[in-house]
Design a protein around this motif. Structure first.
Motif, PDB file in Angstrom:
ATOM      1  N   THR A 100      52.808   5.735  46.213  1.00  0.00           N
ATOM      2  CA  THR A 100      52.211   5.984  47.528  1.00  0.00           C
ATOM      3  C   THR A 100      53.217   5.737  48.641  1.00  0.00           C
ATOM      4  N   ALA A 132      54.697   8.478  51.287  1.00  0.00           N
ATOM      5  CA  ALA A 132      54.511   8.266  52.723  1.00  0.00           C
ATOM      6  C   ALA A 132      55.846   8.344  53.457  1.00  0.00           C
ATOM      7  N   GLU A 166      56.905  11.947  53.654  1.00  0.00           N
ATOM      8  CA  GLU A 166      56.124  12.690  54.645  1.00  0.00           C
ATOM      9  C   GLU A 166      56.609  12.380  56.057  1.00  0.00           C
ATOM     10  N   HIS A 167      56.911  11.116  56.331  1.00  0.00           N
ATOM     11  CA  HIS A 167      57.410  10.770  57.665  1.00  0.00           C
ATOM     12  C   HIS A 167      58.759  11.445  57.927  1.00  0.00           C
ATOM     13  N   TRP A 195      61.612   5.014  58.899  1.00  0.00           N
ATOM     14  CA  TRP A 195      60.350   4.465  58.417  1.00  0.00           C
ATOM     15  C   TRP A 195      60.225   2.970  58.705  1.00  0.00           C
ATOM     16  N   GLN A 246      52.628   3.594  60.053  1.00  0.00           N
ATOM     17  CA  GLN A 246      52.910   3.723  58.620  1.00  0.00           C
ATOM     18  C   GLN A 246      51.630   3.974  57.835  1.00  0.00           C
ATOM     19  N   ASP A 280      50.482   7.638  57.587  1.00  0.00           N
ATOM     20  CA  ASP A 280      51.106   8.445  56.533  1.00  0.00           C
ATOM     21  C   ASP A 280      50.616   8.022  55.154  1.00  0.00           C
ATOM     22  N   ILE A 281      50.410   6.715  54.968  1.00  0.00           N
ATOM     23  CA  ILE A 281      49.913   6.228  53.673  1.00  0.00           C
ATOM     24  C   ILE A 281      48.530   6.805  53.383  1.00  0.00           C
ATOM     25  N   VAL A 334      48.794  10.563  52.341  1.00  0.00           N
ATOM     26  CA  VAL A 334      49.230  10.891  50.981  1.00  0.00           C
ATOM     27  C   VAL A 334      48.197  10.459  49.939  1.00  0.00           C
TER      28      VAL A 334
END
Length: 744
Positions: A534, A538, A541-542, A573, A581, A584-585, A588
């Protein structure tokens, strides 16, 4: 070696030189050129590299005047600078092809390295001076005392080093782009009838020096009797003669070389390659031959310094690829045979990979350098284990090409030192650069993009309804709710934003060893990711979001300003707040349900399956893959190594396919077995180096030393057999996870 001495060496070079136009015409060209070099040494950017080009070719511009002007746009510089114009055009096309380094940065690095060696090595200076004085050329640069001037070297070396990679883009351009580039070149020269038929799509058509003055070659022929049968308006024949003179070829060798160069374009086509050095040398003679005739300069100015530079440009690839092979069979190049070619081959190899790679994973840079009459010592800082045995191979290459002792009494020594970042970040970067996503159909991407937007609609609607039920709707929530619109009615920009996010999902999944599959696939569906997975997703993705924002013109600022494209989240990040944060977590974590809603599922990919199965065949400290907990660094290492194994198989003509493929699987690798095993050892060493490990007499996890970080042939036989055992069992391992190996 305490520090990088290049600046000191460059200071020494310019302290020992006076330029003709400075003491004769009152200019300060030396100061201008040195300033541009100093700026480049402070910050090696393309912008600063171009400034060096502009200064050098401005100072040595060939015009109708006896003096030249530094800077292209000064009041006195009314003549167009053809050389700079053509350089600009080639650099423009560099951006259209995938060159893994910057041509202007590399060329200026080579230029500077050559100045440093000339400054510090008396042997080179003496040989170069004798080389010039022993030729029939008597118009060389002289100092105020009418003695040989170091400016002769500066002029010849500048042309050589700054133009030798000029045609690099031509190697990689498609035919339509070569045609377009040819049209642009000819448009630059539309006012010059003699230069309006350059053709990069057919280099043979460019193999000419425009005929403006028919007496152009007479003086040269008077000095070299055996050149009278040559076409001295043809670059290949001019260079063949110069090289034959330098290497003291007999008539038969000269005829052989002339024929080979005359037919080199056909040779390249038959062997499906383009030697950019050959193209660069031909164009250099083409343009300079034209300029010198047009402005009625002494023709010796072309046939001695310019042809010397052009033949060095040709030789920087041609010497080792052609002249060191049959039928010429020349040995390593002596400095006396061709000082400029010797220096170009040396500096090109020294500066190769010196902080110029576009991919930060594959980068090295020179940390320290010591140059003297006796030795040349260079230490490189290698990032992420770029180039296992980097120093060994570089030294071997240089020694094969050059007789280095003719310049440096004790030879050349190259050292490597590894710069290692935090293990986890380092391995994550390597994995990102190595792992490529499986092909995903546009149908799947479209479904994912639609569903991503629908998830956004559901999220905003739920928030609006919740706030409304409490009687306190936030103005931003209300505005977002009112803006909601079906996917097909979104603006083009928002549709593409959703498409790009959807396209990123397969690559992110590959990063953790997963892929999207049909519901009918036999592999077990993954509905939740581990905490490690995960976090990885994340971060990916960031980083993807940051790249997209930056590509659209957004920049970082402490206070967000949408109107001026300023965003406070454009940071690494680790610098994000926990709240951001978590966004994004949470995003996903929804991927499995998102994929399922589109009629697909997430499963382990072949890299993961092979990793888990290979581990069963090993249990010691020297494992190809890491045993134990399959998470964190171990997972990164295993994915990278297994991916490298798949790429190694591909390079040797093998592919891993599903069992459903109707081609016959191989049961053994035969003669390839040992080669595949040795390649995997090299990859294992690279990963160890990337984590800061070095050779040591014992395996020590604390000190990060291993006795196995050696060449394959220096490796203990029992450890060689460990690799061989993995390769030998690979067909069986693949079969266990529903895969097979085929020979392409």
């Amino acid at each position: 070696m305490e520090n990088n001495n290049l600046k000191k060496y460059i200071d020494n070079f310019f302290n020992d030189i006076e330029l003709y136009d400075d003491y004769r015409n009152g200019h300060n060209y030396k100061g201008l050129l040195k300033s541009s070099i100093d700026m480049f040494l402070d910050y090696s950017s393309v912008f600063n590299a171009i400034r060096v080009y502009e200064m050098f070719f401005g100072i040595y511009q060939i015009t109708s005047e006896d003096k030249s002007s530094a800077g292209r746009y000064g009041d006195n510089n009314i003549e167009p600078n053809i050389i700079l114009d053509i350089i600009e055009l080639f650099l423009k096309y560099e951006n259209k092809v995938n060159i893994n380094f910057s041509v202007p940065i590399h060329s200026v690095n080579v230029f500077i390295m050559g100045l440093a060696i000339y400054s510090q090595n008396n042997s080179y200076r003496d040989v170069f001076k004798e080389y010039v004085l022993s030729s029939p050329y008597k118009k060389y640069y002289k100092d105020m005392d009418n003695e040989f001037s170091n400016e002769e070297f500066l002029y010849r070396w500048g042309i050589t080093s700054l133009l030798f990679d000029l045609a690099m883009p031509v190697e990689l351009l498609s035919k339509p782009l070569k045609k377009r580039m040819t049209d642009e070149i000819n448009s630059v020269f539309e006012n010059y009838d003699e230069l309006n038929h350059i053709n990069l799509a057919d280099i043979d058509e460019s193999n000419f020096i425009p005929k403006i003055n028919y007496d152009f070659a007479d003086n040269y022929r008077s000095h070299y009797y055996n050149s009278k049968f040559l076409d001295l308006f043809k670059p290949t024949e001019v260079m063949a003669h110069r090289i034959s003179e330098n290497f003291r070829f007999n008539n038969e060798q000269m005829r052989l070389l002339t024929n080979h160069l005359d037919n080199f374009v056909d040779y390249m086509e038959e062997n499906e390659f383009i030697d950019h050095g050959f193209v660069s040398s031909v164009l250099t003679l083409n343009f300079y031959g034209y300029l010198i005739q047009k402005y009625r300069k002494n023709h010796d100015f072309f046939f001695y310094p310019v042809v010397d530079s052009a033949s060095a440009i040709l030789l920087h690839n041609y010497y080792r690829n052609i002249l060191q092979r049959n039928p010429f069979n020349l040995g390593s190049l002596f400095i006396q045979s061709h000082p400029l070619a010797f220096l170009l081959i040396l500096c090109d190899e020294i500066q190769h990979d010196n902080g110029e790679a576009s991919n930060s994973f594959a980068k090295s840079y020179i940390s320290t350098i010591e140059i003297s009459d006796k030795n040349l010592d260079i230490e490189y800082i290698l990032k992420n284990a770029f180039g296992f045995n980097h120093s060994k191979y570089k030294e071997e290459f240089i020694r094969h090409s050059l007789n280095v002792e003719t310049c440096f009494l004790r030879g050349i020594r190259i050292f490597d030192r590894y710069s290692v970042e935090k293990d986890e970040n380092n391995l994550r970067d390597i994995l990102k650069s190595e792992i490529q996503p499986a092909n995903t159909s546009i149908r799947t991407v479209e479904k994912l993009a639609n569903q991503l937007h629908q998830s956004y609609i559901d999220s905003v609607t739920a928030q609006y309804e919740e706030e409304k039920s409490k009687g306190e709707v936030n103005e931003w929530t209300k505005q977002r709710y009112e803006w909601l619109t079906p996917f097909e009615e979104l603006s083009s920009q928002l549709i593409m934003a959703n498409i790009r996010q959807a396209e990123s999902i397969p690559k992110k999944l590959n990063f953790i060893g997963c892929e999207i599959a049909e519901l009918s696939d036999e592999r077990e569906a993954i509905t939740n990711f581990s905490d490690d997975e995960t976090l990885d997703l994340a971060i990916c993705e960031h980083e993807r979001w940051c790249e997209e924002k930056i590509s659209q013109g957004w920049t970082y600022g402490e206070v967000r300003d949408n109107d001026n494209l300023i965003h406070d989240c454009l940071v690494p990040w680790d610098e994000l707040s926990p709240e951001i944060q978590q966004y994004d977590i949470d995003l996903v974590k929804e991927i499995p349900s998102l994929v399922e809603s589109c009629g697909f599922k997430i499963v382990k990919n072949k890299i993961s399956l092979l990793c888990l199965e290979i581990i069963k065949y090993q249990d010691d400290e020297f494992s190809l893959l890491q045993t134990g907990d399959f998470s964190g660094n171990n997972r990164y290492i295993n994915f990278i190594q297994t991916n490298n194994l798949i790429k190694t198989l591909s390079k040797r003509g093998y592919s891993i396919k599903d069992l459903s493929d109707d081609r016959k699987p191989i049961l053994e690798f035969g003669v390839d077995e040992r080669d595949l095993a040795s390649r995997q050892h090299e990859e294992w060493c690279k990963i160890k180096f990337s984590l800061g490990w070095n050779y040591g007499s014992k395996n020590d996890n604390e000190e990060k030393t291993s006795p196995y970080l050696v060449d394959w042939y220096d490796l203990d036989v029992s450890k060689q057999n460990h690799y061989i055992n993995i390769i030998r069992n690979l067909p069986k391992i693949c079969n266990e996870v529903g895969l097979k190996i085929i020979k392409n």
